[in-house]
Write a protein that holds these residues in place. Structure first.
Motif, PDB file in Angstrom:
ATOM      1  N   GLN A 171      16.501  -9.372  20.795  1.00 54.01           N
ATOM      2  CA  GLN A 171      15.049  -9.283  20.922  1.00 54.01           C
ATOM      3  C   GLN A 171      14.405 -10.664  21.044  1.00 54.01           C
ATOM      4  N   LEU A 172      14.869 -11.611  20.225  1.00 52.66           N
ATOM      5  CA  LEU A 172      14.280 -12.958  20.295  1.00 52.66           C
ATOM      6  C   LEU A 172      14.722 -13.691  21.554  1.00 52.66           C
ATOM      7  N   GLY A 173      15.981 -13.463  21.963  1.00 53.41           N
ATOM      8  CA  GLY A 173      16.433 -14.075  23.210  1.00 53.41           C
ATOM      9  C   GLY A 173      15.645 -13.570  24.405  1.00 53.41           C
ATOM     10  N   LEU A 174      15.334 -12.285  24.416  1.00 55.93           N
ATOM     11  CA  LEU A 174      14.550 -11.719  25.519  1.00 55.93           C
ATOM     12  C   LEU A 174      13.111 -12.219  25.505  1.00 55.93           C
ATOM     13  N   ARG A 175      12.569 -12.464  24.306  1.00 55.72           N
ATOM     14  CA  ARG A 175      11.226 -13.043  24.232  1.00 55.72           C
ATOM     15  C   ARG A 175      11.223 -14.443  24.852  1.00 55.72           C
ATOM     16  N   ALA A 176      12.248 -15.220  24.537  1.00 52.17           N
ATOM     17  CA  ALA A 176      12.338 -16.565  25.114  1.00 52.17           C
ATOM     18  C   ALA A 176      12.514 -16.482  26.624  1.00 52.17           C
ATOM     19  N   ARG A 183      15.504 -20.284  31.979  1.00 52.56           N
ATOM     20  CA  ARG A 183      16.082 -21.058  30.878  1.00 52.56           C
ATOM     21  C   ARG A 183      17.440 -20.464  30.503  1.00 52.56           C
ATOM     22  N   GLU A 184      18.496 -21.184  30.794  1.00 52.55           N
ATOM     23  CA  GLU A 184      19.833 -20.631  30.602  1.00 52.55           C
ATOM     24  C   GLU A 184      20.186 -20.436  29.137  1.00 52.55           C
ATOM     25  N   SER A 185      19.703 -21.295  28.266  1.00 50.16           N
ATOM     26  CA  SER A 185      20.048 -21.148  26.856  1.00 50.16           C
ATOM     27  C   SER A 185      19.539 -19.824  26.297  1.00 50.16           C
ATOM     28  N   ALA A 186      18.380 -19.355  26.763  1.00 54.66           N
ATOM     29  CA  ALA A 186      17.876 -18.053  26.316  1.00 54.66           C
ATOM     30  C   ALA A 186      18.746 -16.926  26.846  1.00 54.66           C
ATOM     31  N   GLN A 187      19.128 -17.030  28.115  1.00 56.67           N
ATOM     32  CA  GLN A 187      19.992 -16.017  28.709  1.00 56.67           C
ATOM     33  C   GLN A 187      21.358 -15.990  28.014  1.00 56.67           C
ATOM     34  N   ARG A 188      21.864 -17.162  27.683  1.00 58.46           N
ATOM     35  CA  ARG A 188      23.167 -17.251  27.009  1.00 58.46           C
ATOM     36  C   ARG A 188      23.117 -16.579  25.638  1.00 58.46           C
ATOM     37  N   LEU A 189      22.011 -16.754  24.922  1.00 59.47           N
ATOM     38  CA  LEU A 189      21.859 -16.106  23.628  1.00 59.47           C
ATOM     39  C   LEU A 189      21.910 -14.590  23.777  1.00 59.47           C
ATOM     40  N   GLN A 206      23.067  -8.527  32.314  1.00 57.69           N
ATOM     41  CA  GLN A 206      22.162  -9.645  32.045  1.00 57.69           C
ATOM     42  C   GLN A 206      22.589 -10.854  32.867  1.00 57.69           C
ATOM     43  N   TYR A 207      23.883 -11.092  32.950  1.00 55.77           N
ATOM     44  CA  TYR A 207      24.398 -12.207  33.754  1.00 55.77           C
ATOM     45  C   TYR A 207      24.034 -12.016  35.212  1.00 55.77           C
ATOM     46  N   GLN A 208      24.218 -10.804  35.718  1.00 50.37           N
ATOM     47  CA  GLN A 208      23.903 -10.519  37.120  1.00 50.37           C
ATOM     48  C   GLN A 208      22.438 -10.788  37.434  1.00 50.37           C
ATOM     49  N   ARG A 209      21.559 -10.307  36.556  1.00 51.90           N
ATOM     50  CA  ARG A 209      20.130 -10.510  36.790  1.00 51.90           C
ATOM     51  C   ARG A 209      19.787 -11.991  36.811  1.00 51.90           C
ATOM     52  N   PHE A 210      20.343 -12.733  35.857  1.00 48.49           N
ATOM     53  CA  PHE A 210      20.052 -14.161  35.800  1.00 48.49           C
ATOM     54  C   PHE A 210      20.636 -14.893  37.006  1.00 48.49           C
ATOM     55  N   ALA A 221      23.719 -21.607  40.874  1.00 58.94           N
ATOM     56  CA  ALA A 221      24.526 -20.625  40.164  1.00 58.94           C
ATOM     57  C   ALA A 221      24.514 -20.952  38.680  1.00 58.94           C
ATOM     58  N   PRO A 222      24.783 -19.980  37.819  1.00 61.70           N
ATOM     59  CA  PRO A 222      24.864 -20.262  36.382  1.00 61.70           C
ATOM     60  C   PRO A 222      25.930 -21.308  36.078  1.00 61.70           C
ATOM     61  N   SER A 223      25.771 -21.980  34.969  1.00 63.76           N
ATOM     62  CA  SER A 223      26.710 -23.023  34.590  1.00 63.76           C
ATOM     63  C   SER A 223      28.060 -22.434  34.213  1.00 63.76           C
ATOM     64  N   ALA A 224      29.082 -23.306  34.172  1.00 63.80           N
ATOM     65  CA  ALA A 224      30.417 -22.879  33.757  1.00 63.80           C
ATOM     66  C   ALA A 224      30.393 -22.345  32.334  1.00 63.80           C
ATOM     67  N   ARG A 225      29.562 -22.925  31.500  1.00 63.87           N
ATOM     68  CA  ARG A 225      29.488 -22.486  30.104  1.00 63.87           C
ATOM     69  C   ARG A 225      29.052 -21.029  30.004  1.00 63.87           C
ATOM     70  N   LEU A 226      28.064 -20.650  30.819  1.00 64.35           N
ATOM     71  CA  LEU A 226      27.602 -19.264  30.798  1.00 64.35           C
ATOM     72  C   LEU A 226      28.609 -18.346  31.476  1.00 64.35           C
ATOM     73  N   THR A 227      29.136 -18.776  32.604  1.00 63.86           N
ATOM     74  CA  THR A 227      30.102 -17.956  33.341  1.00 63.86           C
ATOM     75  C   THR A 227      31.344 -17.677  32.511  1.00 63.86           C
ATOM     76  N   ASP A 228      31.773 -18.659  31.725  1.00 62.77           N
ATOM     77  CA  ASP A 228      32.974 -18.478  30.907  1.00 62.77           C
ATOM     78  C   ASP A 228      32.807 -17.398  29.851  1.00 62.77           C
TER      79      ASP A 228
END
Length: 267
Positions: A171-176, A183-189, A206-210, A221-228
């Motif tokens: 819920q908080l990640g989606l608010r961010a 903002r990738e850090s919010a999506q990663r959360l 969620q990854y697909q949408r981002f 494209a999303p970073s390697a950190r998120l893709t991993d």
């Protein structure tokens, strides 16, 4: 003899300007509105010359200072003290409650339970600062507040995830993410919380949408950190990736680009 009670003075800046005294809305002219907003955001006494130049940048110094004197005089005709001034400085009266200060203080305290349950914080977390104003001095304040609330939301979300409450972390990640979709850090959360719940499909969506948004808006494209996160081996798969993520056997980099491989579903 009973002392007269001090009126409750509340200044709202998020979502638009509103001044309430004892829960009654008080009409304030544009120039006094801007002075109060400037002082509220400064959070301290401001030099009169600086305030005048910020509020009337196109006027001469003498004219700007005269405008400031008139504005302070007008605010003194309200039923309670709103500003305090000296020969050199002006500040917001200590009794004035300001939504920006209180809301951000709550977020910065990083109390996830308070952020989740307090309805009044919705304005702080999602509303814009004085959205109908176009003053140059507001731009820095808008960005400062945006960054503080994003960081606060993510910090609380991380705490909830670590405490074993990933659903609340989502819920908080989606608010961010609503405040800053790129903002990738919010999506990663959000994705990490979905994975913690065992909801791989939700994490992939969620990854697909981002990834689609990032490609459409920035051609990136999303970073390697998120893709991993999505590329992690499926449980019991002896290193084989989950079927939803494609069946890449590469070392993790695209042949031609030298960047981390992107799951098949976003290619």
């Amino acid at each position: 003899m009973t002392e007269p009670s001090v009126p409750a003075v509340r200044l709202q800046l998020l979502g638009g300007f509103e001044l309430r005294v004892d829960d009654a809305v008080v009409e304030v002219k544009p120039a006094p509105q801007r002075l109060m907003a400037l002082l509220a955001l400064a959070g301290a006494a401001v030099e009169r010359t600086f305030a005048a130049e910020q509020l009337w940048p196109d006027a001469s110094r003498e004219r700007a200072q005269a405008n400031l004197r008139t504005t302070v005089w007008r605010l003194r005709h309200v039923s309670c003290e709103l500003v305090a001034s000296s020969k050199t400085h002006v500040r917001l009266a200590a009794q004035v409650w300001v939504d920006v200060r209180e809301g951000l203080a709550e977020v910065q305290r990083a109390d996830p339970a308070a952020v989740l349950r307090t309805v009044g914080l919705e304005a702080t977390l999602l509303a814009d600062l004085l959205p109908d104003w176009y003053d140059d001095w507001l731009e820095t304040e808008r960005e400062r507040i945006r960054q503080l609330r994003l960081a606060g939301l993510e910090r609380c979300g991380e705490q909830l995830l670590a405490a074993g409450h990933p659903a609340d972390g989502i819920q908080l990640g989606l608010r961010a993410a609503a405040i800053e979709p790129l903002r990738e850090s919010a999506q990663r959360l959000v994705i990490r919380c979905h994975l913690a719940e065992g909801n791989l499909v939700e994490a992939v969506r969620q990854y697909q949408r981002f990834a689609a948004l990032l490609g459409r808006e920035l051609g990136a494209a999303p970073s390697a950190r998120l893709t991993d996160l999505i590329h992690r081996p499926a449980p019991g798969g002896h290193g084989r990736r989950h079927p939803l993520c494609g069946d890449h056997e590469s070392s993790g980099e695209d042949e031609h680009e030298g960047v981390p491989a992107v799951p098949a579903f976003v290619r």
